[in-house]
Scaffold this active site. Structure first.
Site, PDB file in Angstrom:
ATOM      1  N   GLU A 217       0.902  -1.120  -0.002  1.00  0.00           N
ATOM      2  CA  GLU A 217       0.067  -0.086   0.062  1.00  0.00           C
ATOM      3  C   GLU A 217       0.873   1.126  -0.072  1.00  0.00           C
ATOM      4  O   GLU A 217       1.396   1.675   1.121  1.00  0.00           O
ATOM      5  CB  GLU A 217      -0.919   0.072   1.210  1.00  0.00           C
ATOM      6  CG  GLU A 217      -2.000  -1.237   1.245  1.00  0.00           C
ATOM      7  CD  GLU A 217      -2.819  -1.419   0.122  1.00  0.00           C
ATOM      8  OE1 GLU A 217      -3.038  -0.413  -0.832  1.00  0.00           O
ATOM      9  OE2 GLU A 217      -3.185  -2.416   0.009  1.00  0.00           O
ATOM     10  N   CYS A 251      -1.844   8.896   2.944  1.00  0.00           N
ATOM     11  CA  CYS A 251      -1.670   8.196   1.613  1.00  0.00           C
ATOM     12  C   CYS A 251      -2.332   8.670   0.375  1.00  0.00           C
ATOM     13  O   CYS A 251      -2.168   8.547  -0.325  1.00  0.00           O
ATOM     14  CB  CYS A 251      -1.342   6.903   1.730  1.00  0.00           C
ATOM     15  SG  CYS A 251      -2.593   5.852   2.276  1.00  0.00           S
TER      16      CYS A 251
END
Length: 475
Positions: A217, A251
């Protein structure tokens, strides 16, 4: 002197041995582990808030409650509630006529055994416990390496997990980059890493030595396309919520905006109004506004601003009370619009991870899509607009890990939607059932019919064999 590699190898072998001895974990065992993980969070909420404040300088308690504690509990409960149905073998149709004569096919979901979790500093709790929901629901054990950049939080998680779990169930090791490197090199049955693309490459390289499957990720520059049909006020409001969330240290933060220049004035006004409404008493001493983590990141933000200013961008500081941020005990930075950016500016060359918002002008939505497609595929993409045709054009002609339409960041909060990247922004998915599947081995099982229906497939290759092959060779 501590030999981390040996320590980690001993724990990994202990977990693998316990997994083999236990066999396939029952629903009750999995539910118990998920419940204990929930209790760790519920019973230590204030301690976790305090640890994050110590690490960040200032971290909003409300943000920690919502984005780290409550979101983790939500995911753990969702998995506990639904895993029994996820665990059931999946029946599959067979080639005609095998199913008619008693043959059967199914997929059985088995634990992979021991999963390594490497979590980052920006949301250190939820980015540990969110994947852990799928890991435990799938019947695995786990070893965790949290970030060295949030030492107080990492040490607290290690302590709390050690109190609630045996070492052969769940284990946390803390330490610097050398510990992370040793951790990534272990022969896990699966490894999930959340962090930067650069470090993700190193993790994948280390895992490849043992052929460990990875879920990565990562991040990148997640774009916002403000369509020609967009409500600019609504767009600016949603974008500024995403950009000020954890002071942009997320993110899937909206990293830059693609905007028609004729929308410029309305967008700036609406962005100023949105920040003023969210933080009416100002930002500097506001408990709801989080600090930048450390001097290095703070200086990096200021350098981006000065570089853009020197290259012709307009800098618009969204500072409702006109506060002086030059003297402060923490590293707070007001949300800042950087209008009219170009690709030679440093703020457009790396993931920002802070409250700066570059705005690039485009003439239409088609040009915005072309710009997105000329750059690495992002973890998230955001589109604002009220035209179904325009929305379909953006959705059909861009590739990103996930999308939120007419808002930002909310797709990550949905347990029934997979979360993950694509290409440079990552690989693999988790959340809900997708996390269960990610951390399960899907074993195909074919049971042959008692009738010898397939004897024609054995030599000599003639007669029915040739007819069968010729049938399958047809266009």
């Amino acid at each position: 002197m501590r030999d981390v590699s040996i320590e980690l190898a001993v724990v990994l072998e202990k977990q693998k041995t316990s997994q083999r001895k236990e066999g396939l974990p029952s629903v009750e065992i999995r539910a118990d582990r998920l419940s204990r993980a929930i209790d760790v969070l519920l019973n230590n909420k204030t301690q976790l808030q305090d640890a994050l404040i110590a690490d960040f300088g200032h971290r909003s308690r409300g943000l920690t409650d919502f984005a780290d504690v409550a979101s983790s509990i939500k995911g753990l409960r969702h998995s506990r509630k639904h895993m029994k149905s996820w665990m059931r073998p999946s029946r599959r149709h067979l080639e005609f006529p095998l199913g008619l004569f008693g043959a059967s096919g199914k997929v059985q979901y088995q634990p992979k055994d021991v999963v390594g979790i490497m979590s980052p500093w920006n949301f250190p709790i939820t980015l540990t416990f969110a994947p852990l929901a799928g890991v435990l629901a799938a019947g695995n054990r786990a070893m965790i390496k949290p970030s060295e950049f949030t030492p107080a939080t990492s040490d607290l998680m290690a302590k709390l997990i050690a109190q609630a779990f045996d070492e052969d169930e769940l284990y946390v090791i803390t330490g610097e980059a050398d510990v992370a490197a040793a951790f990534a090199s272990l022969p896990f049955d699966h490894l999930i890493f959340t962090g930067s693309t650069g470090v993700g490459k190193l993790v994948m390289r280390a895992a490849s030595k043992n052929l460990v499957p990875v879920t990565l990720e990562l991040g990148g520059k997640s774009p916002v396309i403000v369509g020609e049909s967009a409500d600019v006020i609504k767009a600016a409001t949603g974008i500024m919520h995403g950009k000020t969330f954890n002071a942009g240290q997320i993110c899937i933060c909206p990293d830059y905006v693609l905007l028609n220049e004729k929308q410029k004035g309305g967008f700036v006004e609406a962005a100023q109004a949105a920040v003023g409404k969210m933080f009416p008493s100002g930002l500097k001493d506001n408990d709801d506004y989080t600090s930048i983590l450390g001097q290095r990141h703070f200086d990096r933000m200021r350098n981006h601003v000065e570089d853009a200013r020197s290259k012709g961008a307009d800098i618009v500081e969204l500072n409702p009370q006109n506060e002086d941020f030059s003297q402060q005990p923490h590293h707070k930075l007001p949300p800042t619009l950087i209008m009219g950016v170009s690709d030679d500016m440093t703020v457009m060359q790396e993931e920002i991870f802070g409250p700066l918002l570059p705005v690039r002008y485009t003439s239409n939505t088609e040009e915005a899509v072309e710009y997105v497609n000329a750059h690495p595929r992002p973890l998230a993409l955001y589109f604002f607009g009220n035209s179904a045709k325009e929305e379909a054009f953006v959705m059909d002609n861009t590739i990103s890990g996930g999308v939120t339409v007419n808002d930002t960041i909310m797709h990550i909060a949905q347990e029934n939607l997979p979360f993950g990247g694509v290409g440079p922004s990552g690989m693999g998915h988790y959340h809900g059932k997708d996390g269960f599947l990610e951390f399960s081995h899907q074993k195909a099982i074919y049971r042959q019919t008692s009738l010898d229906l397939l004897k024609f497939l054995r030599p000599p290759y003639a007669g029915m064999f040739r007819k069968y092959v010729n049938f399958n060779l047809k266009n």
